[in-house]
Motif scaffolding. Structure first.
Motif, PDB file in Angstrom:
ATOM      1  N   UNK A 119       2.600  -1.188   7.362  1.00 30.97           N
ATOM      2  CA  UNK A 119       3.661  -0.373   7.300  1.00 30.97           C
ATOM      3  C   UNK A 119       4.057   0.233   6.173  1.00 30.97           C
ATOM      4  N   UNK A 120       3.747  -0.634   4.963  1.00 31.31           N
ATOM      5  CA  UNK A 120       4.084  -0.128   3.726  1.00 31.31           C
ATOM      6  C   UNK A 120       3.144   1.085   3.610  1.00 31.31           C
ATOM      7  N   UNK A 121       2.017   1.154   4.085  1.00 33.43           N
ATOM      8  CA  UNK A 121       0.996   2.298   3.638  1.00 33.43           C
ATOM      9  C   UNK A 121       1.597   3.370   4.385  1.00 33.43           C
ATOM     10  N   UNK A 122       2.035   3.286   5.786  1.00 34.54           N
ATOM     11  CA  UNK A 122       2.497   4.470   6.639  1.00 34.54           C
ATOM     12  C   UNK A 122       3.869   5.032   5.654  1.00 34.54           C
ATOM     13  N   UNK A 123       4.943   4.269   5.320  1.00 40.46           N
ATOM     14  CA  UNK A 123       5.906   4.622   4.456  1.00 40.46           C
ATOM     15  C   UNK A 123       5.396   5.602   3.247  1.00 40.46           C
ATOM     16  N   UNK A 124       4.360   4.844   2.430  1.00 44.94           N
ATOM     17  CA  UNK A 124       3.871   5.494   1.306  1.00 44.94           C
ATOM     18  C   UNK A 124       3.244   6.920   1.581  1.00 44.94           C
ATOM     19  N   UNK A 125       2.593   6.938   2.571  1.00 45.94           N
ATOM     20  CA  UNK A 125       1.950   8.273   2.926  1.00 45.94           C
ATOM     21  C   UNK A 125       2.829   9.091   3.312  1.00 45.94           C
ATOM     22  N   UNK A 126       3.933   8.861   4.081  1.00 45.17           N
ATOM     23  CA  UNK A 126       5.098   9.759   4.525  1.00 45.17           C
ATOM     24  C   UNK A 126       5.655  10.227   3.246  1.00 45.17           C
ATOM     25  N   UNK A 127       5.845   9.174   2.341  1.00 42.90           N
ATOM     26  CA  UNK A 127       6.397   9.799   1.155  1.00 42.90           C
ATOM     27  C   UNK A 127       5.823  10.839   0.475  1.00 42.90           C
ATOM     28  N   UNK A 128       4.700  10.748   0.512  1.00 48.99           N
ATOM     29  CA  UNK A 128       3.814  12.321   0.074  1.00 48.99           C
ATOM     30  C   UNK A 128       4.048  13.272   0.803  1.00 48.99           C
ATOM     31  N   UNK A 129       4.773  13.278   1.942  1.00 51.01           N
ATOM     32  CA  UNK A 129       5.038  14.380   2.933  1.00 51.01           C
ATOM     33  C   UNK A 129       3.719  14.645   3.766  1.00 51.01           C
ATOM     34  N   UNK A 189      -7.659  12.706   1.529  1.00 50.33           N
ATOM     35  CA  UNK A 189      -7.945  12.005   0.292  1.00 50.33           C
ATOM     36  C   UNK A 189      -6.921  11.565  -0.421  1.00 50.33           C
ATOM     37  N   UNK A 190      -5.903  12.438  -0.602  1.00 53.42           N
ATOM     38  CA  UNK A 190      -4.756  11.816  -1.211  1.00 53.42           C
ATOM     39  C   UNK A 190      -4.208  10.516  -0.621  1.00 53.42           C
ATOM     40  N   UNK A 191      -4.165  10.932   0.776  1.00 53.39           N
ATOM     41  CA  UNK A 191      -3.408   9.529   1.539  1.00 53.39           C
ATOM     42  C   UNK A 191      -4.057   8.185   1.391  1.00 53.39           C
ATOM     43  N   UNK A 192      -5.448   8.466   1.437  1.00 50.22           N
ATOM     44  CA  UNK A 192      -6.254   7.326   1.211  1.00 50.22           C
ATOM     45  C   UNK A 192      -6.156   6.737  -0.044  1.00 50.22           C
ATOM     46  N   UNK A 193      -5.954   7.329  -0.964  1.00 47.51           N
ATOM     47  CA  UNK A 193      -5.857   6.834  -2.381  1.00 47.51           C
ATOM     48  C   UNK A 193      -4.618   6.150  -2.594  1.00 47.51           C
ATOM     49  N   UNK A 194      -3.593   6.597  -1.977  1.00 43.00           N
ATOM     50  CA  UNK A 194      -2.292   5.941  -2.044  1.00 43.00           C
ATOM     51  C   UNK A 194      -2.416   4.776  -1.068  1.00 43.00           C
ATOM     52  N   UNK A 195      -3.005   4.585  -0.078  1.00 39.46           N
ATOM     53  CA  UNK A 195      -3.213   3.586   0.944  1.00 39.46           C
ATOM     54  C   UNK A 195      -3.905   2.687   0.053  1.00 39.46           C
ATOM     55  N   UNK A 196      -4.883   2.738  -0.903  1.00 37.11           N
ATOM     56  CA  UNK A 196      -5.573   1.799  -1.513  1.00 37.11           C
ATOM     57  C   UNK A 196      -4.596   1.375  -2.677  1.00 37.11           C
ATOM     58  N   UNK A 197      -3.854   2.111  -3.200  1.00 40.55           N
ATOM     59  CA  UNK A 197      -2.905   1.399  -4.502  1.00 40.55           C
ATOM     60  C   UNK A 197      -2.062   0.612  -3.706  1.00 40.55           C
ATOM     61  N   UNK A 198      -1.417   0.906  -2.699  1.00 42.83           N
ATOM     62  CA  UNK A 198      -0.312   0.131  -1.850  1.00 42.83           C
ATOM     63  C   UNK A 198      -0.897  -1.170  -1.601  1.00 42.83           C
ATOM     64  N   UNK A 199      -2.345  -1.018  -0.817  1.00 40.78           N
ATOM     65  CA  UNK A 199      -2.935  -2.229  -0.486  1.00 40.78           C
ATOM     66  C   UNK A 199      -3.125  -3.079  -1.730  1.00 40.78           C
TER      67      UNK A 199
END
Length: 213
Positions: A119-129, A189-199
């Protein structure tokens, strides 16, 4: 902290698989302070894909493992919630093998939950637009087998490690002859990078990582 991302080789007649094209862009980069990303490519072949991923895990020894696969037709980046203990798909893998009602691990549980902060990953990716949503099914093809095998491996590692699976849409070049949603490779790529950091942050909740652009 090491984060391993896996992507798949092209499937069937496709000449590209966005899961691999995205994660290979991230291989070797420092995504945030003390967070380094690694990438490995998996064949779209039952059994061989999870063997390749487990071999990479044992070499790289990541604290976080995120397997990534293509889900053509989806409009969002979709972290998966659960992997189930069955392979059953009418389409062949890249070795021509079709599985029906095949248990992945005979003595394994019916399902494994992702241990990623989905859920945090989803929110973080959405925050990127970027469009994102939680998915409750990884299907029953090679993606699910990799997801299940990964979680089985981590459950027996005896160490504090987390992992899971994220599905991504097509990229534009795959939709030239079909009506299907897609996202640019840069966006994925931007979304996956963010997912990695949040994880990574999930393993160190007292620490907030600053992503490096």
């Amino acid at each position: 902290m090491r984060v391993l991302l896996s992507g798949f080789a092209p499937y069937g007649e496709d000449h590209v698989n966005p899961s691999w094209e995205a994660v290979r862009r991230l291989d070797g980069i420092q995504a945030a302070e003390n967070v380094t990303l690694f990438a490995t490519r998996l064949p779209v072949v039952y059994g061989e894909a999870i063997k390749r991923l487990i071999s990479s895990i044992r070499v790289i020894r990541p604290e976080v493992t995120i397997a990534v696969g293509q889900a053509g037709g989806r409009m969002q980046i979709t972290p998966e919630r659960v992997a189930i203990n069955v392979s059953d798909a009418p389409i062949p893998d890249n070795a021509g093998r079709v599985l029906t009602d095949k248990v992945i691990i005979s003595d394994g549980p019916a399902a494994y939950w992702s241990t990623l902060p989905v859920r945090k990953i989803v929110r973080a990716i959405k925050d990127l637009g970027i469009p994102a949503g939680l998915s409750n099914t990884a299907g029953t093809f090679v993606c699910n087998q990799v997801f299940y095998g990964l979680m089985h491996e981590l459950s027996h590692s005896g160490q504090t490690k987390i992992g899971g699976f994220i599905h991504i849409p097509y990229i534009p070049e795959q939709t030239l002859d079909k009506l299907a949603p897609c996202l640019s490779l840069d966006t994925i790529t931007k979304a996956l990078k963010r997912a990695a950091v949040v994880s990574a942050e999930a393993l160190m909740p007292e620490h907030k990582f600053t992503e490096i652009n």
